[in-house]
Write a protein that holds these residues in place. Structure first.
Motif, PDB file in Angstrom:
ATOM      1  N   THR A   1      14.826  -6.056   8.282  1.00 51.30           N
ATOM      2  CA  THR A   1      14.959  -5.819   6.840  1.00 51.30           C
ATOM      3  C   THR A   1      13.636  -5.417   6.203  1.00 51.30           C
ATOM      4  OG1 THR A   1      14.619  -8.182   6.417  1.00 51.30           O
ATOM      5  CG2 THR A   1      16.896  -7.409   6.568  1.00 51.30           C
ATOM      6  N   ARG A   2      12.517  -5.827   6.811  1.00 45.29           N
ATOM      7  CA  ARG A   2      11.202  -5.542   6.224  1.00 45.29           C
ATOM      8  C   ARG A   2      10.561  -4.277   6.793  1.00 45.29           C
ATOM      9  NH1 ARG A   2      11.144 -10.771   7.829  1.00 45.29           N
ATOM     10  NH2 ARG A   2       9.776 -10.310   9.594  1.00 45.29           N
TER      11      ARG A   2
ATOM     12  N   ASN B   1      -7.387   4.318   4.273  1.00 40.65           N
ATOM     13  CA  ASN B   1      -6.138   4.065   3.543  1.00 40.65           C
ATOM     14  C   ASN B   1      -5.062   5.102   3.912  1.00 40.65           C
ATOM     15  OD1 ASN B   1      -4.424   2.690   1.815  1.00 40.65           O
ATOM     16  ND2 ASN B   1      -5.151   3.737  -0.027  1.00 40.65           N
ATOM     17  N   LEU B   2      -4.901   5.335   5.222  1.00 40.39           N
ATOM     18  CA  LEU B   2      -4.029   6.401   5.691  1.00 40.39           C
ATOM     19  C   LEU B   2      -2.552   6.146   5.398  1.00 40.39           C
ATOM     20  CD1 LEU B   2      -5.733   7.209   9.127  1.00 40.39           C
ATOM     21  CD2 LEU B   2      -5.988   8.414   6.948  1.00 40.39           C
ATOM     22  N   PHE B   3      -2.166   4.880   5.297  1.00 40.57           N
ATOM     23  CA  PHE B   3      -0.769   4.559   5.002  1.00 40.57           C
ATOM     24  C   PHE B   3      -0.478   4.516   3.503  1.00 40.57           C
ATOM     25  CE2 PHE B   3       0.293   2.009   9.146  1.00 40.57           C
ATOM     26  CZ  PHE B   3       0.201   3.176   9.869  1.00 40.57           C
ATOM     27  N   GLN B   4      -1.520   4.485   2.697  1.00 37.77           N
ATOM     28  CA  GLN B   4      -1.351   4.383   1.242  1.00 37.77           C
ATOM     29  C   GLN B   4      -0.597   3.112   0.847  1.00 37.77           C
ATOM     30  OE1 GLN B   4      -2.569   6.927  -1.159  1.00 37.77           O
ATOM     31  NE2 GLN B   4      -3.759   7.198   0.707  1.00 37.77           N
TER      32      GLN B   4
ATOM     33  N   MET C   1      -0.378  -5.782   4.480  1.00 39.56           N
ATOM     34  CA  MET C   1       0.753  -4.883   4.701  1.00 39.56           C
ATOM     35  C   MET C   1       0.386  -3.794   5.709  1.00 39.56           C
ATOM     36  SD  MET C   1       2.961  -2.687   1.921  1.00 39.56           S
ATOM     37  CE  MET C   1       3.548  -4.164   1.103  1.00 39.56           C
ATOM     38  N   ILE C   2      -0.834  -3.288   5.604  1.00 35.41           N
ATOM     39  CA  ILE C   2      -1.292  -2.269   6.554  1.00 35.41           C
ATOM     40  C   ILE C   2      -1.263  -2.820   7.975  1.00 35.41           C
ATOM     41  CG2 ILE C   2      -3.300  -0.925   7.313  1.00 35.41           C
ATOM     42  CD1 ILE C   2      -4.068  -0.723   4.306  1.00 35.41           C
ATOM     43  N   ARG C   3      -1.810  -4.027   8.151  1.00 32.96           N
ATOM     44  CA  ARG C   3      -1.861  -4.621   9.489  1.00 32.96           C
ATOM     45  C   ARG C   3      -0.454  -4.895  10.013  1.00 32.96           C
ATOM     46  NH1 ARG C   3      -5.607  -6.489  12.873  1.00 32.96           N
ATOM     47  NH2 ARG C   3      -7.276  -6.022  11.394  1.00 32.96           N
TER      48      ARG C   3
ATOM     49  N   ASN D   1       1.153  -3.057  13.272  1.00 36.80           N
ATOM     50  CA  ASN D   1       1.650  -3.858  14.395  1.00 36.80           C
ATOM     51  C   ASN D   1       3.072  -3.467  14.770  1.00 36.80           C
ATOM     52  OD1 ASN D   1      -0.585  -5.445  15.039  1.00 36.80           O
ATOM     53  ND2 ASN D   1      -0.090  -6.984  13.504  1.00 36.80           N
ATOM     54  N   ILE D   2       3.914  -3.216  13.771  1.00 31.49           N
ATOM     55  CA  ILE D   2       5.289  -2.785  14.049  1.00 31.49           C
ATOM     56  C   ILE D   2       5.276  -1.455  14.800  1.00 31.49           C
ATOM     57  CG2 ILE D   2       7.432  -1.972  12.986  1.00 31.49           C
ATOM     58  CD1 ILE D   2       6.799  -4.050  10.708  1.00 31.49           C
ATOM     59  N   CYS D   3       4.418  -0.538  14.369  1.00 34.46           N
ATOM     60  CA  CYS D   3       4.314   0.751  15.062  1.00 34.46           C
ATOM     61  C   CYS D   3       3.881   0.557  16.510  1.00 34.46           C
ATOM     62  CB  CYS D   3       3.339   1.670  14.327  1.00 34.46           C
ATOM     63  SG  CYS D   3       3.923   2.217  12.706  1.00 34.46           S
TER      64      CYS D   3
END
Length: 201
Positions: A12-13, A45-48, A54-56, A60-62
């Motif tokens: 869900t996240r 800040n590549l993910f914006q 949240m970035i980490r 990690n999911i990727c």
């Protein structure tokens, strides 16, 4: 040979994360270490995203999805192939990382493709959730809001990869399995997954 399935409602996240996983795969292909990838994504800040946490988390999911592919070839296609090919590989990575998506795509979508019964609605997903409880007991404890969110996420995956025209569509479209992904699936001896991409040979 099948894969060892990991079931998690944490989907869900997570969302489809196509831009993010494509970027991470590209950075891996450039021989960056994982620490270097984390640092570059955060510093530039590549993910914006608004927070470091949240970035980490999304990085990690990727990594988990790319690891689940267990294929250098598929990772390189994820980084460099056309958008349509890379999106299909990303869906397969999500399937391999999360058994809920794997079983939904093979048991529900694959079966509809096999029988050419191309109608689709929330009933199909709800019926899948009910069946899922038989071998993933934690699914019985999902609140209605969790089930609704998972329905939304699974439907969005179908839209991203053009199984559906939009989130309100009630008709599946036949999809074409790109040769790059078919080769990767067969190399991994994961032929069970082929039906999810309308391939039955």
């Amino acid at each position: 040979m099948g894969i060892l399935k990991h079931y998690s409602g944490g989907l869900t996240r997570e969302q489809f994360l196509f831009y993010e996983i494509r970027l991470v795969a590209s950075l891996i292909c450039e021989n960056n270490s994982r620490d270097e990838i984390y640092n570059r994504i955060m510093q530039e800040n590549l993910f914006q995203y608004p927070t470091e946490r949240m970035i980490r988390s999304m990085t990690n999911i990727c990594f988990k999805r790319i690891d689940s592919l267990a294929s250098q070839m598929l990772m390189e296609h994820l980084a460099n192939a056309s958008t349509a090919v890379a999106k299909q590989i990303n869906l397969y990575a999500i399937m391999r990382e999360n058994g809920i998506v794997y079983d939904f795509m093979t048991d529900v979508i694959g079966e509809k493709m096999r029988t050419q019964q191309m109608d689709f609605s929330h009933k199909d997903i709800n019926s899948f959730f009910d069946t899922l409880q038989e071998y993933y007991p934690a699914a019985a404890d999902w609140s209605e809001s969790t089930r609704a969110k998972l329905r939304q996420v699974l439907t969005r995956f179908l839209v991203e990869c053009e199984y559906l025209d939009n989130v309100r569509s009630q008709a599946l479209k036949p999809v074409f399995l790109f040769p790059e992904l078919e080769e990767g699936i067969r190399q991994l001896s994961d032929e069970t997954a082929l039906c999810a991409f309308n391939c039955f040979c």
